[in-house]
Structures are given as structure tokens and as C-alpha cells.
Write an enzyme that holds these catalytic residues in place. Structure first.
Site: not given
Lengths: 385, 261
Positions: A363, A365
Site C-alpha cells: 500500500e 512503500t
């Protein structure tokens, strides 16, 4: 710390905790070892209404918001991040419909998601589109009353297990990022198949597969919002879910601390429990302080989102960044305190450490989160000039 | 179908203290739970409702705080609850309790099935189920491990025995007590908990259930507890070690030494 939770929030926390302790802890090692999707646990969570927390009452949910969802995610994450990923990814797959879907789409899909009958999944990532979401190559072409999808999504959580998929595909290549759209695809649609289940380092109870679209025809009504809105839908969805990944970080950190202090109190070296050594005490103090700070940040972001704030990208990115870096650090330290035992599979902290790593990656980095935060800071500074 | 579940609130620990004068349990300050065997009865009732439709009503006799146990059943999905509570019920043995429950059940109107746990973990008598059935004048079957079928005013059940199980058919209404093998009780749901939070528990008194005062509570209890005592500890025990052959040799030798063989 007392976060002044409401009676309902405490109820949600306690029930999620009960499921974690009674249903998840006894089987988490087996799920991890066997790479096994937690079907029975998902059923128990459905029966307990945990899938409907953030869905409005008119669509069969409890009508609560992000904060209540995060509380549940945190409790489940204390026991197993693999299970909590399956649970949280369901919300991720639902947000496009919840935030941007038409009333008809909400009526059709949300009640079954709220009841836990149908699981959802979100399909954005591809082989050439990860951090660079504009690299999406899956296409959707309007033919009469149908869109025809072609392409392959990669590393999709709940792949194969979910019934409902919200998928980003390009409807107009010439427009770049503004040429992407978001669609609802149901499992079983001809031309929609799954690739192999990935063999992962951690969160092994969760299912991760490819989504393969080969001339997959879906009704025109399955377009979410308008053509060209795909990236906006995706970014708003990620804004909502990111702080939930932070809640996973808080949960796994607290779970590791709880295991580690229990062990350390009973571990005798040099004639005394290792908790009597300042080296250990200082590590424990840091672990708990960092976790508490992460929790406060996640809760603050949730309260800001739930208050109706328009732009909370920076807040949710900060919550995700800090809480998941904390999750990684604290689980690593828990293994360190427990030494050889911590490294062994007889104890749960080695799994927690393996599981925690993904939180810094998926979702967005944590490097991308820093970009989001810094760009928002710079934008704000330029406005003030 | 209309299903009634009998529920008992019991102390949550085996370390309850005993009042030496009355020889009864001191329940103050001890956390209470639903009798674990009753959880299987609740679950089975909910499953039957899911299959056949209808309504599940949980009934308990107890002090006002027993309403908490009833609220827990609502959190699991029970539709209605009734608390039988009156000072006149206090000190009841299983007979007076069964009379009270039967009177309460009669007040509730038509029903198809009454389900209870096989026994309560505090008294361990397993008598209230059969006695209540008798006072209601309906068939009773104990130790049910499976309900095979319910149709046409009849049910077929499997009764657990020491060496297997019996398949028993009964007319309805009937009262059954269930064993833990029958199912796995569900957890409460959030919607159920929210419903329970705001619930006003219906309470019925001795008058409400048209009870004969002489058959209630301590006065209506033919059994009296004369003495309560911890059983004498068992004699010296010894755990043998070695291979199976060695252990058998040791056993034979010891039995011979004590002239037991």
C-alpha cells in the site's frame, strides 16, 4: 494510555480481541506453516459483524468509521498479520465502492460485504506498475453495453478468495494517468482467472495471486464513477486504507512486546530474570514508547479522517510510515530480547518479524510515503508564501 | 419453530467459597458466566432457528444480576429473554427451581422445543432438565449429541451413551439436554451486543407466573444440604517408569506384595 474510547469502540475492541485470542492464536502457526487461508476465522469474524464496522447502516453495516475499523485491525494484528491482512484488504477492495460507487452499486455489493458473505479485493499493482501506479497496462474497452478487460494484475491480496474485485484499468491510453478507470469485476466472470498463489516470506495466511483478464466482459454499469477517474479513486482509497496499515504495525508491535515481556520475566541468566537487567529494560521501554507513539499517530489520523477532513493524505501517510517502521523495529527487538528462543518457530515472534516486513512495502512503500509527506509539506509552504 | 433455552448464571471459578453456616456457595464478588453447557443449548437453538425459522427465547431463574447472562444470549442472537426473579425463589433446590421454570415456561405460550445444557457446573446435578420436563408433562431426552431431523411434529436425535449412541424419536414439544459434542458455540456479534446494551430484560415474579408460594424457594425444596466437605485425599500414588515390560513386572510385583492377586 487512555484514548477515551466510547462504549461502542470498547465493545468492538473486546470482541476483536476475543476472536484473536480464541480463534486466531491457537492456529496462527499452522496457517503460517501451511500457507493456508483462514476460512474458518473469516467466517467467525463475519458472524461477529466485524466486516460491517465501517459500512453505513443503510447498506447493512454498523455505520461506524475508520477509527473503529482500525481498532479491530489492531487487535487482530496482535495475533496474526496474515489474518489481519486478509481482513484489512477486504476494506481496501470495498473503499472504491464506498467512496465513489453509485447508490445502485452500493446497494448491490455493500450488504454482502458487510455481512461477510462476500470478500472484496483491490487490484491496482501490475508487473510494471507498483510505486509508479501510472504504469498500469491492463485495458478496458467499451463495446456496446460491456467493457472488455485485458491484462494481468499482480500480488493481489485476497486473490481467488474474494468474490468482488475493484480493478484499475486504462480506458484511454492517450491521457496517461487521467485515462485510467475503476471497475467492479465479480469472481466467476468468463475471461477472469487467477494465477498461482504466491509463496511469501510472511503474512502467509493471506492469499496473494495474479488476476488475469482475457477478453473479460463486464456490464457497463460496473464502472465506478466516470471514465478517467480511476487514479483519483485509487488514491482516495489508499488515503483511507493507509492508516489501517499503520494500525497493523501498532498491533504486531504490541503483540510482540506482550510475548517478549512474558518470556523475559521467566528467562533466568546470571541467576536472575533478564528483565532485571537495564539493557533489557531500556529496550522494552523504547519498544513500548515507540508503539504508543505510533498508536497515537494512527488514532489521530483516524479521528481527522472521520471528522470529515477533505485532505488527509499527509496524516495517513505519516501514520502508515511511522507505525509500520515501528512494527518492524519492535518485532526485531522482540526477537533480540528472546535470543535463540525468539529465532525459533516454537515462539511467535519470529513470525511476527517476518510478517511485519510487508507493512513497510505494501500500500505504498515507506519511501513513497515520505514522498507524499514531503510533497504535501512543500505544497503547503508554497501556498503560504 | 418456537424454541426455549434454559440458561443458568454460574460463578466463573472453581475456587468459590462456601458459607459454613448455610452450606451454600458464597457468590458475592465472584465473576459470573453463562453455564458453559448452556452455551451449547443456545447455539443449537440458534442453528435450529436458522434452518426452520421461528424464535428463540432464553429463560433463567435468578437474582436481578442474572439479567447479564440473558443479555449475553441476546448478543449471540437470541430473540427474547425472560428473567424469573423474586425473593420467594431464593434457596431453591432443583425441584423448586424446576417448578419455577415450568411455571415460567407455561406463561410464555406455545413452544416446540426446550433445550438445556446437560448440567450446570456449580451444582452438577443434571436434574433441572428432567424435572422441568416432567412438570411440563412433555417427553425428556438427555445427553443429546446431534439433532438428526425435525419434521411433522417429531424429532429424531442421537443420545450419547458410554458405549455409543442411541437414536431416539420423540413427539414435540419435548425437552432435551445437550452435551458439548453437539456443536461449537458462536461468539457474540457486534449488532447483538448493541441490541443487548439497550435491552430492558423482562422480569416475571412469583405472582406473574401463578406460582404456589409453598412450592417455591427454600420452603418448596424437599432436599436440604446437611454438610459440605472436601473429599478425603486419595492414598499414596506412585508413577512407574521404564519400558512397558519393566512397568508390568513392577505392577505384578507390587500387587503380589499387597496380596491383591
Amino acid at each position: 494510555m487512555d484514548y477515551l474510547l466510547t462504549e461502542d469502540q470498547i465493545m468492538i475492541r473486546d470482541l476483536a480481541r476475543q476472536i484473536a485470542v480464541e480463534k486466531i492464536v491457537p492456529v496462527r502457526a499452522e496457517l503460517d506453516e501451511q500457507n493456508k487461508f483462514p476460512t474458518d476465522i473469516m467466517k467467525a469474524m463475519a458472524q461477529a459483524d466485524l466486516f460491517g464496522i465501517y459500512i453505513p447502516e443503510e447498506y447493512g453495516g454498523l455505520g461506524k468509521k475508520s477509527f473503529e475499523l482500525y481498532i479491530a485491525i489492531e487487535e487482530i494484528s496482535k495475533a496474526c498479520l496474515g489474518v489481519s491482512t486478509s481482513y484489512a484488504a477486504n476494506a481496501l477492495g470495498t473503499y472504491p465502492i464506498l467512496l465513489h460507487g453509485s447508490d445502485a452499486q452500493k446497494k448491490k455489493y455493500l450488504p454482502n460485504i458487510a455481512s461477510g458473505k462476500h470478500l472484496a479485493a483491490f487490484g491496482l499493482t501490475e508487473a510494471n506498475a507498483g510505486s509508479d501506479a501510472s504504469g498500469v497496462q491492463t485495458t478496458a474497452k467499451l463495446e456496446g453495453n460491456e467493457y472488455v478487460l485485458n491484462g494481468t494484475k499482480q500480488w493481489i491480496t485476497n486473490g481467488g478468495e474474494a468474490q468482488i474485485y475493484t480493478v484499475i484499468a486504462i480506458t484511454d491510453k492517450s491521457k496517461g494517468a487521467r485515462g485510467a478507470s475503476c471497475f467492479i469485476v465479480e469472481k466467476g466472470t468468463p475471461g477472469f482467472t487467477f494465477g498461482k498463489k504466491e509463496n511469501k516470506m510472511g503474512i502467509r495466511a493471506s492469499s496473494t495471486t495474479e488476476l488475469i483478464f482475457n477478453n473479460c466482459r463486464i456490464p457497463k454499469e460496473n464502472l465506478i464513477a466516470r471514465e478517467g477517474m480511476g487514479f483519483i479513486v485509487a488514491m482516495k482509497t489508499l488515503d483511507c486504507s493507509r492508516a489501517g496499515v499503520g494500525a497493523q504495525g501498532v498491533g504486531v508491535a504490541q503483540g510482540a512486546i506482550d510475548e517478549c515481556i512474558k518470556f523475559a520475566k521467566g528467562r533466568v541468566q546470571f541467576g536472575q530474570p533478564i528483565t532485571s537487567f537495564q539493557a533489557i529494560q531500556h529496550m522494552l521501554a523504547d519498544m513500548q514508547t515507540q508503539t504508543e507513539a505510533a498508536r497515537a499517530l494512527v488514532y489521530s489520523a483516524a479521528r481527522m479522517m472521520d471528522s470529515g477532513a477533505k485532505d488527509f493524505s499527509r496524516a495517513s501517510a505519516m501514520a502508515k510510515l511511522f507505525a509500520t517502521d515501528t512494527g518492524m523495529k519492535v518485532t526485531t527487538d522482540a526477537v533480540q530480547i528472546m535470543g535463540g528462543s525468539g529465532y525459533m518457530k516454537e515462539y511467535p515472534v519470529e513470525k511476527m518479524m517476518r510478517d511485519a516486513k510487508i507493512l513497510q512495502i505494501y500500500e505504498g512503500t515507506n519511501q513513497i510515503q515520505r514522498n507524499v509527506i514531503a510533497l504535501d509539506m512543500i505544497k503547503e509552504a508554497s501556498r503560504q508564501k | 419453530m418456537n424454541i426455549i433455552v434454559l440458561v443458568k448464571q454460574v460463578p466463573d471459578t472453581s475456587e468459590v467459597k462456601i458459607n459454613r453456616e448455610t452450606n451454600t456457595l458464597i457468590r458475592d464478588g465472584v465473576p459470573s458466566i453463562i453455564n458453559p453447557f448452556d452455551m451449547f443449548a443456545i447455539e443449537e437453538a440458534l442453528r435450529l432457528r436458522e434452518q426452520h425459522g421461528g424464535k428463540v427465547t432464553a429463560v433463567t431463574m435468578g437474582p436481578p444480576q442474572a439479567a447479564d447472562a440473558l443479555k449475553e444470549t441476546v448478543a449471540m442472537g437470541v430473540d427474547e429473554v425472560v428473567l424469573l426473579s423474586d425473593r420467594a425463589f431464593a434457596g431453591a433446590d432443583t425441584w423448586a427451581t424446576s417448578y419455577t421454570l415450568a411455571q415460567g415456561i407455561k406463561k410464555l405460550g406455545a413452544y416446540d422445543l426446550v433445550i438445556a445444557g446437560k448440567q450446570a457446573i456449580d451444582g452438577d446435578t443434571a436434574q433441572v432438565g428432567p424435572e422441568t420436563a416432567d412438570m411440563l408433562g412433555i417427553p425428556f431426552i438427555a445427553y443429546i449429541k446431534k439433532i438428526e431431523a425435525i419434521a411433522g411434529g417429531k424429532m429424531t436425535v442421537e443420545r450419547m451413551m458410554d458405549d455409543g449412541y442411541d437414536v431416539v424419536e420423540s413427539s414435540l414439544p419435548a425437552l432435551i439436554t445437550v452435551v458439548k459434542e453437539i456443536n461449537q458455540p458462536r461468539l457474540p456479534s457486534l449488532k447483538g451486543k448493541m441490541k443487548a446494551k439497550n435491552l430492558k430484560v423482562t422480569t416475571l415474579t412469583a405472582k406473574d407466573i401463578n406460582a404456589d408460594e409453598n412450592l417455591l424457594g427454600l420452603k418448596g425444596s424437599p432436599t436440604k444440604v446437611v454438610r459440605i466437605f472436601p473429599p478425603a485425599p486419595r492414598g499414596q500414588r506412585e508413577i512407574l517408569s521404564g519400558t512397558i515390560e519393566q512397568q508390568v513386572d513392577q505392577v505384578v510385583k507390587k500387587l503380589k506384595e499387597q496380596s491383591l492377586v
